[in-house]
Design an enzyme around this catalytic site. Structure first.
Site, short mmCIF file in Angstrom:
data_model
loop_
_atom_site.label_atom_id
_atom_site.label_comp_id
_atom_site.label_asym_id
_atom_site.label_seq_id
_atom_site.Cartn_x
_atom_site.Cartn_y
_atom_site.Cartn_z
N ASN A 1 0.84 -1.19 0.00
CA ASN A 1 0.00 0.00 0.00
C ASN A 1 0.88 1.25 0.00
OD1 ASN A 1 0.60 -0.90 2.69
ND2 ASN A 1 -1.00 0.40 3.54
N ILE A 2 0.47 2.22 -0.80
CA ILE A 2 1.21 3.46 -0.96
C ILE A 2 0.25 4.60 -0.65
CG2 ILE A 2 2.58 4.89 -2.53
CD1 ILE A 2 3.87 2.13 -1.99
N GLU A 3 0.40 5.16 0.54
CA GLU A 3 -0.53 6.21 0.96
C GLU A 3 -0.10 7.57 0.41
OE1 GLU A 3 -2.17 4.00 4.96
OE2 GLU A 3 -0.91 5.78 5.24
N GLU B 1 -3.07 -4.47 -2.99
CA GLU B 1 -3.60 -5.35 -4.03
C GLU B 1 -3.63 -4.63 -5.37
OE1 GLU B 1 -4.86 -4.56 -1.07
OE2 GLU B 1 -6.18 -6.13 -0.28
N CYS C 1 -10.70 -2.89 -4.19
CA CYS C 1 -9.73 -3.89 -4.66
C CYS C 1 -10.44 -5.14 -5.16
CB CYS C 1 -8.74 -4.25 -3.56
SG CYS C 1 -7.52 -2.95 -3.29
#
Ligand SMILES: [Zn+2]
Length: 149
Positions: free
Chosen positions: A48-50, A61, A95
């Site tokens: 995950n890339i916030e 995902e 997702c």
């Protein structure tokens, strides 16, 4: 479970754990790692890339799917997902829909508890159809329908 998934199951789960190490989650502190197994036995990882805007955040995902699809890989045999939570955590709704775009309804999705690497246990296995019942997918766009009024 298909042969390719059985043969790569541990490798795939391990890749999801490795992917989690690269999560960029300064806001939620909720790290997620995902790993996609292609039908050719290749593994594509995602984390995950916030984003400071929050809305620009991309889940692990979807990171994996976008990486794979943008490199021409569109046929998948399984997906594994893990977090730092002691019990298996399932993909978010958005997702699930992205998974639906590229995967068959019977594709296995492995959700691993945070302790997977130590215990080699704590994996919940579901199909896409179980995660996203009564779903809408690409083939639905081919359905006959009334012309617009
Ligand atoms: Zn998500």
């Amino acid at each position: 479970m298909s042969d390719i998934v059985a043969a790569n199951r541990d490798r795939l789960l391990q890749a999801a754990v490795e992917a989690k190490a690269f999560a960029y989650a300064p806001y939620s502190k909720f790290r997620v790692g995902a790993a996609l197994l292609t039908e050719d036995g290749e593994i594509i990882k995602g984390a995950n890339i916030e984003n400071a805007s929050y809305g620009g955040t991309i889940c692990a995902e979807r990171t994996a799917f976008v990486k794979a699809a943008s490199e021409g890989k569109r046929k998948f045999a399984a997906l594994a997902v893990t977090t730092d939570v002691a019990s298996p955590i399932a993909p978010c709704g958005m997702c699930r829909q992205v998974i639906r775009e590229f995967c068959s309804l019977d594709m296995p999705i492995l959700l691993a508890a945070s302790s997977y690497m130590e215990k080699k246990d704590g994996v919940k296995e579901l199909t896409l159809e179980e995660l996203l019942p009564y779903s809408f997918g690409p083939e639905d766009l081919d359905r006959d329908r009334a012309p617009p009024a």
